[in-house]
Design a protein around this motif. Sequence first.
Motif, PDB file in Angstrom:
ATOM      1  N   PRO A  23       0.801  -1.225   0.000  1.00  0.00           N
ATOM      2  CA  PRO A  23       0.000   0.000   0.000  1.00  0.00           C
ATOM      3  C   PRO A  23       0.834   1.276   0.000  1.00  0.00           C
ATOM      4  O   PRO A  23       0.469   2.261  -0.659  1.00  0.00           O
ATOM      5  N   SER A  64      -0.310  -0.539 -10.191  1.00  0.00           N
ATOM      6  CA  SER A  64      -0.550   0.839  -9.752  1.00  0.00           C
ATOM      7  C   SER A  64      -0.341   1.827 -10.892  1.00  0.00           C
ATOM      8  O   SER A  64      -1.123   2.762 -11.079  1.00  0.00           O
ATOM      9  N   ASP A  87       2.522  -5.311  -7.785  1.00  0.00           N
ATOM     10  CA  ASP A  87       1.805  -4.117  -7.327  1.00  0.00           C
ATOM     11  C   ASP A  87       2.184  -2.852  -8.090  1.00  0.00           C
ATOM     12  O   ASP A  87       1.315  -2.072  -8.479  1.00  0.00           O
ATOM     13  N   GLU A  88       3.500  -2.640  -8.258  1.00  0.00           N
ATOM     14  CA  GLU A  88       3.946  -1.388  -8.872  1.00  0.00           C
ATOM     15  C   GLU A  88       3.403  -1.224 -10.285  1.00  0.00           C
ATOM     16  O   GLU A  88       2.939  -0.154 -10.674  1.00  0.00           O
ATOM     17  N   ILE A  92       3.773   5.713  -5.797  1.00  0.00           N
ATOM     18  CA  ILE A  92       3.681   5.749  -7.261  1.00  0.00           C
ATOM     19  C   ILE A  92       2.601   6.724  -7.699  1.00  0.00           C
ATOM     20  O   ILE A  92       2.787   7.506  -8.634  1.00  0.00           O
ATOM     21  N   LYS A  93       1.474   6.699  -7.016  1.00  0.00           N
ATOM     22  CA  LYS A  93       0.402   7.632  -7.361  1.00  0.00           C
ATOM     23  C   LYS A  93       0.874   9.072  -7.169  1.00  0.00           C
ATOM     24  O   LYS A  93       0.583   9.954  -7.987  1.00  0.00           O
ATOM     25  N   LYS A 105       3.888   1.575  -1.276  1.00  0.00           N
ATOM     26  CA  LYS A 105       4.448   1.674  -2.618  1.00  0.00           C
ATOM     27  C   LYS A 105       3.418   2.243  -3.587  1.00  0.00           C
ATOM     28  O   LYS A 105       3.722   3.115  -4.405  1.00  0.00           O
ATOM     29  N   THR A 106       2.205   1.746  -3.483  1.00  0.00           N
ATOM     30  CA  THR A 106       1.133   2.213  -4.360  1.00  0.00           C
ATOM     31  C   THR A 106       0.889   3.705  -4.183  1.00  0.00           C
ATOM     32  O   THR A 106       0.729   4.451  -5.156  1.00  0.00           O
ATOM     33  N   ALA A 107       0.868   4.156  -2.926  1.00  0.00           N
ATOM     34  CA  ALA A 107       0.651   5.578  -2.649  1.00  0.00           C
ATOM     35  C   ALA A 107       1.784   6.429  -3.207  1.00  0.00           C
ATOM     36  O   ALA A 107       1.552   7.519  -3.749  1.00  0.00           O
ATOM     37  N   THR A 158      10.423   1.054 -14.678  1.00  0.00           N
ATOM     38  CA  THR A 158       9.640   0.264 -13.734  1.00  0.00           C
ATOM     39  C   THR A 158      10.490  -0.803 -13.061  1.00  0.00           C
ATOM     40  O   THR A 158      11.534  -1.189 -13.576  1.00  0.00           O
ATOM     41  N   GLU A 204      -3.249   1.447 -13.415  1.00  0.00           N
ATOM     42  CA  GLU A 204      -4.499   1.995 -12.886  1.00  0.00           C
ATOM     43  C   GLU A 204      -4.489   3.519 -12.903  1.00  0.00           C
ATOM     44  O   GLU A 204      -5.488   4.158 -13.223  1.00  0.00           O
ATOM     45  N   ASN A 205      -3.332   4.105 -12.570  1.00  0.00           N
ATOM     46  CA  ASN A 205      -3.259   5.559 -12.519  1.00  0.00           C
ATOM     47  C   ASN A 205      -3.157   6.198 -13.903  1.00  0.00           C
ATOM     48  O   ASN A 205      -3.426   7.391 -14.050  1.00  0.00           O
TER      49      ASN A 205
END
Length: 275
Positions: free
Chosen positions: A107, A142, A138-139, A113-114, A109-111, A132, A145-146
């Motif tokens: 989570p 993410s 996950d990365e 990247i966003k 890492k996801t935040a 990347t 998705e973004n």
Amino acid sequence: MALENAQILPNVKRIFLVLSGKGGVGKSTVSTQLALTLQNCGFKVGLLDIDLCGPSIPRMLGLENSSVHQCEQGWVPVYTTPDQTLGVMSVGFLLANKDDPVVWRGPKKTAMIKQFLTDVYWQDLDYLIIDTPPGTSDEHISVMENLKSVRCDGAILVTTPQAVAIGDVRRELTFCKKTGLKVTGILENMCGYVCPHCSECTNIFSYGGGESLAEMGKVPFLGRIPIDPKLTKAMESGENFITSFNESVAAQTFISIVKNFIIPQEETMDVSENQ
């Protein structure tokens, strides 16, 4: 800036991802050289390093001691030259010590990247190259998705000639197809060794695996990059390899990839005039 209200890369014209199914194939080197080549072609370029656990790009560009500043619009990328034609963002700039490990769960890492995709003030960019981490975890999810709200122009898949690397990149190719990400092509890295004395290239691994995979996947084969001591030295010292060793096989291959696969035909410039 509130992330939920932030725009995704509003002033970036074209976005390319550099991917691979495994580590150690040279994605960061490829990302850096593509960005430098585009800069030398006269474009304004951004280089985003989302390999959060192995941020090597600051060192490759001689920016290890740089830090990120904030302005009203968000984080200001670190620029390689005073004309601000190549901006770089990496978690490496945010660490108190360059040797500190990034020990984060998914989570966080996801935040991050966003935040990299929404809260960096790139200004106007012609190209954004996104380096990347290995795999399809996950990365990558993410990022995809973004980037749903913007057009991603393509993915450059990097492999080495060995069969084990080819197998991992085959899975990355499947990932791209499942997520609807256009594949610009496959690049075979570390293909042969260039002698520093006579410049002869000798194959020390197997040969042709990347091209065979491209044929199987019905995607373009971008070319081969040999192991070149000059490129290794430039990466260690932060030197601009494309400018310093313009006539080398590796530099000419990067220039060919940029001219033939990244820059649209109507915008293709005479690269030789910009070296």
